[in-house]
Design a protein around this motif. Structure first.
Motif, PDB file in Angstrom:
ATOM      1  N   ILE A 130       0.849  -1.208   0.000  1.00 50.11           N
ATOM      2  CA  ILE A 130       0.000   0.000   0.000  1.00 50.11           C
ATOM      3  C   ILE A 130       0.873   1.243   0.000  1.00 50.11           C
ATOM      4  N   ILE A 131       1.884   1.278   0.859  1.00 48.53           N
ATOM      5  CA  ILE A 131       2.807   2.417   0.859  1.00 48.53           C
ATOM      6  C   ILE A 131       3.461   2.557  -0.509  1.00 48.53           C
ATOM      7  N   ASN A 132       3.873   1.427  -1.099  1.00 49.36           N
ATOM      8  CA  ASN A 132       4.527   1.470  -2.410  1.00 49.36           C
ATOM      9  C   ASN A 132       3.597   2.058  -3.471  1.00 49.36           C
ATOM     10  N   ALA A 133       2.326   1.672  -3.420  1.00 49.79           N
ATOM     11  CA  ALA A 133       1.357   2.159  -4.412  1.00 49.79           C
ATOM     12  C   ALA A 133       1.164   3.669  -4.283  1.00 49.79           C
ATOM     13  N   VAL A 134       1.022   4.156  -3.040  1.00 55.57           N
ATOM     14  CA  VAL A 134       0.832   5.599  -2.832  1.00 55.57           C
ATOM     15  C   VAL A 134       2.083   6.356  -3.270  1.00 55.57           C
ATOM     16  N   TYR A 135       3.252   5.802  -2.974  1.00 57.58           N
ATOM     17  CA  TYR A 135       4.501   6.446  -3.389  1.00 57.58           C
ATOM     18  C   TYR A 135       4.583   6.557  -4.917  1.00 57.58           C
ATOM     19  N   GLN A 136       4.235   5.500  -5.609  1.00 60.32           N
ATOM     20  CA  GLN A 136       4.292   5.507  -7.077  1.00 60.32           C
ATOM     21  C   GLN A 136       3.381   6.582  -7.661  1.00 60.32           C
ATOM     22  N   ILE A 137       2.220   6.752  -7.053  1.00 59.85           N
ATOM     23  CA  ILE A 137       1.256   7.743  -7.554  1.00 59.85           C
ATOM     24  C   ILE A 137       1.724   9.163  -7.250  1.00 59.85           C
ATOM     25  N   LEU A 138       2.181   9.397  -6.013  1.00 60.60           N
ATOM     26  CA  LEU A 138       2.515  10.756  -5.589  1.00 60.60           C
ATOM     27  C   LEU A 138       3.883  11.219  -6.066  1.00 60.60           C
ATOM     28  N   TYR A 139       4.845  10.304  -6.131  1.00 59.87           N
ATOM     29  CA  TYR A 139       6.227  10.715  -6.399  1.00 59.87           C
ATOM     30  C   TYR A 139       6.783  10.219  -7.730  1.00 59.87           C
ATOM     31  N   GLU A 140       6.135   9.236  -8.328  1.00 63.17           N
ATOM     32  CA  GLU A 140       6.601   8.749  -9.625  1.00 63.17           C
ATOM     33  C   GLU A 140       5.601   9.052 -10.734  1.00 63.17           C
ATOM     34  N   ASN A 141       4.540   9.799 -10.360  1.00 64.10           N
ATOM     35  CA  ASN A 141       3.524  10.260 -11.316  1.00 64.10           C
ATOM     36  C   ASN A 141       2.887   9.111 -12.111  1.00 64.10           C
ATOM     37  N   LYS A 142       2.738   7.971 -11.454  1.00 65.26           N
ATOM     38  CA  LYS A 142       2.104   6.840 -12.129  1.00 65.26           C
ATOM     39  C   LYS A 142       0.588   6.974 -12.065  1.00 65.26           C
ATOM     40  N   ASN A 143      -0.076   6.360 -13.010  1.00 68.63           N
ATOM     41  CA  ASN A 143      -1.528   6.473 -13.134  1.00 68.63           C
ATOM     42  C   ASN A 143      -2.226   5.779 -11.964  1.00 68.63           C
ATOM     43  N   PRO A 144      -3.029   6.517 -11.175  1.00 68.70           N
ATOM     44  CA  PRO A 144      -3.682   5.902 -10.010  1.00 68.70           C
ATOM     45  C   PRO A 144      -4.524   4.689 -10.357  1.00 68.70           C
ATOM     46  N   LYS A 145      -5.254   4.753 -11.484  1.00 67.92           N
ATOM     47  CA  LYS A 145      -6.119   3.635 -11.855  1.00 67.92           C
ATOM     48  C   LYS A 145      -5.309   2.368 -12.106  1.00 67.92           C
ATOM     49  N   LYS A 146      -4.197   2.509 -12.817  1.00 70.81           N
ATOM     50  CA  LYS A 146      -3.361   1.344 -13.121  1.00 70.81           C
ATOM     51  C   LYS A 146      -2.655   0.815 -11.867  1.00 70.81           C
ATOM     52  N   VAL A 147      -2.176   1.735 -11.031  1.00 69.73           N
ATOM     53  CA  VAL A 147      -1.492   1.324  -9.807  1.00 69.73           C
ATOM     54  C   VAL A 147      -2.444   0.564  -8.887  1.00 69.73           C
ATOM     55  N   PHE A 148      -3.672   1.066  -8.739  1.00 69.71           N
ATOM     56  CA  PHE A 148      -4.623   0.409  -7.838  1.00 69.71           C
ATOM     57  C   PHE A 148      -5.128  -0.908  -8.420  1.00 69.71           C
ATOM     58  N   ARG A 149      -5.188  -1.005  -9.723  1.00 68.99           N
ATOM     59  CA  ARG A 149      -5.564  -2.287 -10.318  1.00 68.99           C
ATOM     60  C   ARG A 149      -4.552  -3.365  -9.934  1.00 68.99           C
ATOM     61  N   LYS A 150      -3.273  -2.988  -9.957  1.00 67.49           N
ATOM     62  CA  LYS A 150      -2.226  -3.943  -9.559  1.00 67.49           C
ATOM     63  C   LYS A 150      -2.276  -4.199  -8.054  1.00 67.49           C
ATOM     64  N   LEU A 151      -2.569  -3.140  -7.274  1.00 66.70           N
ATOM     65  CA  LEU A 151      -2.634  -3.291  -5.823  1.00 66.70           C
ATOM     66  C   LEU A 151      -3.733  -4.263  -5.409  1.00 66.70           C
ATOM     67  N   THR A 152      -4.869  -4.218  -6.084  1.00 61.85           N
ATOM     68  CA  THR A 152      -5.976  -5.102  -5.710  1.00 61.85           C
ATOM     69  C   THR A 152      -5.595  -6.575  -5.808  1.00 61.85           C
ATOM     70  N   GLU A 153      -4.647  -6.880  -6.660  1.00 61.06           N
ATOM     71  CA  GLU A 153      -4.196  -8.285  -6.817  1.00 61.06           C
ATOM     72  C   GLU A 153      -3.276  -8.725  -5.690  1.00 61.06           C
ATOM     73  N   LYS A 154      -2.745  -7.740  -4.921  1.00 58.20           N
ATOM     74  CA  LYS A 154      -1.810  -8.070  -3.833  1.00 58.20           C
ATOM     75  C   LYS A 154      -2.490  -8.110  -2.468  1.00 58.20           C
ATOM     76  N   LEU A 155      -3.736  -7.637  -2.385  1.00 58.51           N
ATOM     77  CA  LEU A 155      -4.445  -7.617  -1.119  1.00 58.51           C
ATOM     78  C   LEU A 155      -5.255  -8.889  -0.913  1.00 58.51           C
ATOM     79  N   ASN A 156      -5.545  -9.164   0.340  1.00 61.25           N
ATOM     80  CA  ASN A 156      -6.341 -10.368   0.634  1.00 61.25           C
ATOM     81  C   ASN A 156      -7.169 -10.166   1.887  1.00 61.25           C
TER      82      ASN A 156
END
Length: 333
Positions: free
Chosen positions: A307-333
């Motif tokens: 989760i921290i990694n996903a927020v970092y990618q969005i805020l500091y690496e300017n990655k697309n939130p929709k794409k980042v969260f799509r990948k994040l959903t696969e890592k949660l349980n």
């Protein structure tokens, strides 16, 4: 520890204003540092802070208001700091009055960027304050609900239980319940990390994820928080206590949460800069995200923090939130 200790609050924002309100319930005199001279003049004339929690009326005869931090430090035995972590060291640079022998309590939920340390560690390492004179004031508690005198709970942590008890007793009232803790490091890291998870919750909401996903996100967040804190400082702690899980939940779900609001704007397509400008308030989680990422990379050797990694990618690496969260959903349980 001498009797009748004098209290001072450093910071004129919403949380600093709420802390002054709480302390004023039990103290006859209180010193308060506010940077803005115009805010001080307004408060002296109108009995309320013009910029934050303006519904709270103060008995200004109880308050020594000053925009000179040295004056407030000199007049206080116990200092409660409520300045955003990103600006703390710049404010401290104006100090010529010694902090030695002062009791320091941090109500700051973040990392000091100049040192990469939580506030308690920063005061210990940079200003040689012994840990027994350092404490943490944490939630779950929103300033806005303190202003409304809605029942709220605080955790006061200090290595010296007598100092924690002193501050706890001075803060409690008919609408404030307090408890003490000896987990000064863990509670302060939890207060920092929960802001990152609140940004994640806000991004998810802005992207259109519903309550079902939010519950999974928060469930994973508390486990991620435990892994992170245990790596930084391992001791016996119940991560389900209110200082950890409770503070995470109120920050992740509340309409008063500026970090959730900030994340929601990012999820809806705002840039970081435009979201900050529109809010006109500091979202501590923005700075905490970078600090937590660096700590994970350098100090605790890559703990699993999706989760921290996903927020970092969005805020500091300017990655697309929709794409980042799509990948994040696969890592949660």
């Amino acid at each position: 520890m001498k009797e009748n200790l004098r209290f001072g609050v450093i910071g004129g924002g919403s949380w600093g204003t709420a802390i002054v309100k709480m302390l004023s319930e039990n103290l006859d005199q209180l010193s308060w540092y506010m940077r803005s001279d115009s805010a001080i003049r307004h408060l002296q004339k109108e009995n309320h802070n013009p910029n934050y929690l303006s519904s709270v009326e103060f008995n200004v005869s109880k308050l020594h208001l000053s925009n000179d931090m040295n004056s407030v430090v000199a007049e206080s035995d116990v200092l409660v700091f409520a300045i955003p972590s990103a600006f703390l060291e710049a404010e401290l640079q104006q100090l010529s009055t010694s902090l030695k022998d002062k009791i320091i309590f941090s109500a700051i939920k973040g990392i000091v960027p100049e040192s990469g340390l939580i506030v308690g560690e920063h005061f210990h390492d940079e200003y040689q304050i012994p840990f027994e004179n350092i404490g943490v004031l944490t939630g779950p508690c929103h300033a806005e609900e303190v202003a409304l005198e809605r029942l709220s709970y605080l955790t006061i942590a200090c290595a010296d239980a007598s100092k924690a008890e002193l501050v706890a007793n001075t803060l409690q009232s008919h609408y404030i319940r307090t408890k003490i803790s000896d987990d000064i490091i863990g509670t302060e890291y939890a207060a920092m990390l929960k802001n990152i998870y609140a940004i994640a919750a806000g991004i998810a909401h802005g992207l259109g994820y519903g309550d079902n996903f939010q519950s999974v996100l928060m469930s994973n967040a508390i486990r991620e928080m435990k892994r992170f804190i245990d790596k930084v400082y391992k001791m016996k702690r119940n991560i389900n206590n209110s200082a950890y899980l409770g503070d995470l939940l109120v920050t992740g779900y509340s309409v008063f949460s500026r970090n959730r609001m900030f994340g929601n704007m990012i999820g809806k397509g705002y840039t970081v800069k435009s979201a900050m400008m529109e809010m006109n308030m500091v979202a501590e989680g923005y700075y905490a995200t970078k600090s937590a990422h660096l700590i994970n990379q350098n100090r605790i050797k890559k703990t699993k923090t999706p989760i921290i990694n996903a927020v970092y990618q969005i805020l500091y690496e300017n990655k697309n939130p929709k794409k980042v969260f799509r990948k994040l959903t696969e890592k949660l349980n």
